[in-house]
Design an enzyme around this catalytic site. Structure first.
Site, PDB file in Angstrom:
ATOM      1  CB  CYS A  52      65.296  55.677  56.633  1.00 17.88           C
ATOM      2  SG  CYS A  52      63.942  56.867  56.558  1.00 17.88           S
ATOM      3  NE  ARG A  53      59.048  51.570  56.184  1.00 19.16           N
ATOM      4  CZ  ARG A  53      57.819  52.065  56.056  1.00 19.16           C
ATOM      5  NH1 ARG A  53      57.167  51.962  54.921  1.00 19.16           N
ATOM      6  NH2 ARG A  53      57.230  52.664  57.073  1.00 19.16           N
TER       7      ARG A  53
END
Length: 116
Positions: free
Chosen positions: A67-68
């Site tokens: 994800c980020r």
């Protein structure tokens, strides 16, 4: 809630340079701005409804989940492992991927890719 310390985790520097199955669980706008080439985009909220897609992937290697920064991918990794997959959380997420100099592509034509 699963303790992130108990999850299988790999840093970006530990990942093979190629040949991995990378699942990106970020939202559409984050994906379009910049993602790893060849990654499979399945937003976290859609994961349970899209497991059929995962069954078509090679099962002789882990699914690396990104994800980020690592929070959403930790939840996805925990869910996938509880559901019978061999999933590994990518520590530091796409922020670390980009910082390590790994390739990033975007969906906005002339605009350079970025990690939102």
């Amino acid at each position: 809630m699963v303790n992130p310390a108990e999850l299988p985790t790999a840093s970006v520097s530990e990942l093979p340079a190629e040949g991995i199955t990378l699942i990106d669980v970020r939202e559409d706008d984050e994906w379009r701005a910049g993602h790893a080439p060849g990654a499979i985009h399945i937003p976290l909220g859609e994961l349970p409804a899209r497991v059929e897609e995962l069954s078509k992937l090679p099962d002789d290697q882990p699914l690396y989940v990104v994800c980020r920064s690592g929070g959403r991918s930790a939840r996805a990794t925990a869910w996938l492992n509880a559901s019978g997959w061999d999933a590994v959380n990518v520590a530091g997420g796409m922020k670390s991927w980009h910082a390590e100099g790994r390739p990033v592509v975007g969906e906005h034509g002339d605009v350079p890719p970025e990690i939102l």
